[in-house]
Design a protein around this motif. Structure first.
Motif, PDB file in Angstrom:
ATOM      1  N   ARG A  24       0.795  -0.988   0.121  1.00  0.00           N
ATOM      2  CA  ARG A  24      -0.067   0.124  -0.104  1.00  0.00           C
ATOM      3  C   ARG A  24       0.936   1.344  -0.016  1.00  0.00           C
ATOM      4  NH1 ARG A  24      -2.527   2.600   4.759  1.00  0.00           N
ATOM      5  NH2 ARG A  24      -4.018   4.124   4.011  1.00  0.00           N
ATOM      6  N   LYS A  25       1.888   1.209   0.837  1.00  0.00           N
ATOM      7  CA  LYS A  25       2.626   2.374   0.960  1.00  0.00           C
ATOM      8  C   LYS A  25       3.569   2.639  -0.217  1.00  0.00           C
ATOM      9  CE  LYS A  25       2.176   3.575   5.813  1.00  0.00           C
ATOM     10  NZ  LYS A  25       2.643   4.018   6.912  1.00  0.00           N
ATOM     11  N   ALA A  26       4.086   1.431  -0.738  1.00  0.00           N
ATOM     12  CA  ALA A  26       4.918   1.777  -1.764  1.00  0.00           C
ATOM     13  C   ALA A  26       4.226   2.179  -3.167  1.00  0.00           C
ATOM     14  CB  ALA A  26       5.360   0.132  -2.586  1.00  0.00           C
ATOM     15  N   PHE A  27       2.823   1.983  -3.331  1.00  0.00           N
ATOM     16  CA  PHE A  27       2.124   2.590  -4.534  1.00  0.00           C
ATOM     17  C   PHE A  27       1.779   4.116  -3.925  1.00  0.00           C
ATOM     18  CE2 PHE A  27       1.494  -1.634  -5.748  1.00  0.00           C
ATOM     19  CZ  PHE A  27       1.648  -1.546  -7.293  1.00  0.00           C
ATOM     20  N   GLN A  28       1.752   4.333  -2.818  1.00  0.00           N
ATOM     21  CA  GLN A  28       1.560   5.978  -2.326  1.00  0.00           C
ATOM     22  C   GLN A  28       2.994   6.256  -2.870  1.00  0.00           C
ATOM     23  OE1 GLN A  28       0.761   5.674   1.825  1.00  0.00           O
ATOM     24  NE2 GLN A  28      -1.669   5.538   1.530  1.00  0.00           N
ATOM     25  N   LEU A  29       4.044   5.870  -2.422  1.00  0.00           N
ATOM     26  CA  LEU A  29       5.305   6.373  -2.940  1.00  0.00           C
ATOM     27  C   LEU A  29       5.769   6.495  -4.387  1.00  0.00           C
ATOM     28  CD1 LEU A  29       7.253   4.758   0.113  1.00  0.00           C
ATOM     29  CD2 LEU A  29       7.010   7.100  -0.098  1.00  0.00           C
ATOM     30  N   LEU A  30       5.138   5.793  -4.972  1.00  0.00           N
ATOM     31  CA  LEU A  30       5.283   5.585  -6.593  1.00  0.00           C
ATOM     32  C   LEU A  30       4.433   6.899  -7.347  1.00  0.00           C
ATOM     33  CD1 LEU A  30       5.435   1.830  -7.312  1.00  0.00           C
ATOM     34  CD2 LEU A  30       7.164   3.504  -7.464  1.00  0.00           C
ATOM     35  N   PHE A  32       3.632   9.450  -5.388  1.00  0.00           N
ATOM     36  CA  PHE A  32       4.400  10.707  -5.074  1.00  0.00           C
ATOM     37  C   PHE A  32       5.659  10.940  -6.034  1.00  0.00           C
ATOM     38  CE2 PHE A  32       6.960  12.979  -1.573  1.00  0.00           C
ATOM     39  CZ  PHE A  32       6.397  14.201  -1.760  1.00  0.00           C
ATOM     40  N   VAL A  33       6.419   9.998  -6.079  1.00  0.00           N
ATOM     41  CA  VAL A  33       7.694  10.274  -7.085  1.00  0.00           C
ATOM     42  C   VAL A  33       7.166  10.607  -8.451  1.00  0.00           C
ATOM     43  CG1 VAL A  33       8.165   7.822  -7.659  1.00  0.00           C
ATOM     44  CG2 VAL A  33       9.724   9.574  -7.760  1.00  0.00           C
ATOM     45  N   THR A  34       6.231   9.898  -8.948  1.00  0.00           N
ATOM     46  CA  THR A  34       5.350  10.101 -10.374  1.00  0.00           C
ATOM     47  C   THR A  34       4.849  11.602 -10.444  1.00  0.00           C
ATOM     48  OG1 THR A  34       5.035   7.959 -10.764  1.00  0.00           O
ATOM     49  CG2 THR A  34       4.076   9.402 -12.089  1.00  0.00           C
ATOM     50  N   GLN A  68       6.022  12.664   4.873  1.00  0.00           N
ATOM     51  CA  GLN A  68       6.214  11.684   6.215  1.00  0.00           C
ATOM     52  C   GLN A  68       6.488  10.221   5.640  1.00  0.00           C
ATOM     53  OE1 GLN A  68       3.101  11.802   8.913  1.00  0.00           O
ATOM     54  NE2 GLN A  68       4.366  10.644  10.370  1.00  0.00           N
ATOM     55  N   THR A  69       5.726   9.821   4.693  1.00  0.00           N
ATOM     56  CA  THR A  69       5.766   8.452   4.014  1.00  0.00           C
ATOM     57  C   THR A  69       7.163   8.126   3.429  1.00  0.00           C
ATOM     58  OG1 THR A  69       3.214   8.324   3.903  1.00  0.00           O
ATOM     59  CG2 THR A  69       4.526   6.622   2.804  1.00  0.00           C
ATOM     60  N   TRP A  70       7.215   9.115   2.658  1.00  0.00           N
ATOM     61  CA  TRP A  70       8.775   9.072   1.801  1.00  0.00           C
ATOM     62  C   TRP A  70      10.087   8.897   2.802  1.00  0.00           C
ATOM     63  CZ3 TRP A  70       9.800   8.803  -3.276  1.00  0.00           C
ATOM     64  CH2 TRP A  70      10.928   9.222  -3.523  1.00  0.00           C
ATOM     65  N   ARG A  71       9.688   9.744   3.817  1.00  0.00           N
ATOM     66  CA  ARG A  71      11.109   9.838   4.729  1.00  0.00           C
ATOM     67  C   ARG A  71      10.881   8.542   5.544  1.00  0.00           C
ATOM     68  NH1 ARG A  71      11.446  15.835   6.541  1.00  0.00           N
ATOM     69  NH2 ARG A  71      12.076  16.868   4.789  1.00  0.00           N
ATOM     70  N   ALA A  72       9.913   7.712   5.714  1.00  0.00           N
ATOM     71  CA  ALA A  72      10.141   6.477   6.309  1.00  0.00           C
ATOM     72  C   ALA A  72      10.944   5.355   5.537  1.00  0.00           C
ATOM     73  CB  ALA A  72       8.775   5.685   6.435  1.00  0.00           C
ATOM     74  N   VAL A  73      11.100   5.638   4.177  1.00  0.00           N
ATOM     75  CA  VAL A  73      12.043   4.981   3.579  1.00  0.00           C
ATOM     76  C   VAL A  73      13.349   5.733   3.048  1.00  0.00           C
ATOM     77  CG1 VAL A  73      12.203   3.804   1.203  1.00  0.00           C
ATOM     78  CG2 VAL A  73      10.055   3.755   2.302  1.00  0.00           C
ATOM     79  N   TRP A  74      13.084   6.959   2.846  1.00  0.00           N
ATOM     80  CA  TRP A  74      14.498   7.608   2.428  1.00  0.00           C
ATOM     81  C   TRP A  74      14.494   8.987   3.576  1.00  0.00           C
ATOM     82  CZ3 TRP A  74      11.818   6.286  -2.377  1.00  0.00           C
ATOM     83  CH2 TRP A  74      12.811   5.160  -3.017  1.00  0.00           C
ATOM     84  N   PRO A  75      15.219   8.672   4.583  1.00  0.00           N
ATOM     85  CA  PRO A  75      15.160   9.707   5.650  1.00  0.00           C
ATOM     86  C   PRO A  75      15.972  11.007   5.510  1.00  0.00           C
ATOM     87  CG  PRO A  75      16.161   7.787   6.722  1.00  0.00           C
ATOM     88  CD  PRO A  75      15.495   7.319   5.234  1.00  0.00           C
TER      89      PRO A  75
END
Length: 86
Positions: A24-30, A32-34, A68-75
């Motif tokens: 779920r969060k992976a698709f939210q991050l994708l 965001f980057v898109t 915030q979701t982004w920084r959970a993966v790339w702080p």
């Protein structure tokens, strides 16, 4: 300028994000980057929070939830710019 109609997410990125954040969060991050990349390409220059918000009509709160979701993966990343350019 990148032709976004043919933009393909690298499978390595999908696997990495899924392993770090779940599906779920992976698709939210994708998303965001898109969205970041689309605004970057449309404006033709590096963008910041204000540019992103203005381009997409998002509130500051929505942007910071995404970040915030982004920084959970790339702080250490301030934005998705580095990943978009990958």
């Amino acid at each position: 300028m990148t032709d976004l109609t043919t933009f393909i997410v690298p499978p390595e990125l999908v696997r990495y994000l899924t392993s770090k954040a779940g599906v779920r969060k992976a698709f939210q991050l994708l998303e965001f980057v898109t969205l970041w990349g689309m605004a970057y390409e449309a404006l033709g220059r590096p963008i910041d929070r204000e540019d992103f918000q203005e381009y997409w009509g998002e509130s500051r709160a929505t942007y910071y939830r995404r970040l915030q979701t982004w920084r959970a993966v790339w702080p250490d990343d301030e934005s998705p710019q580095r990943v978009w350019e990958w």
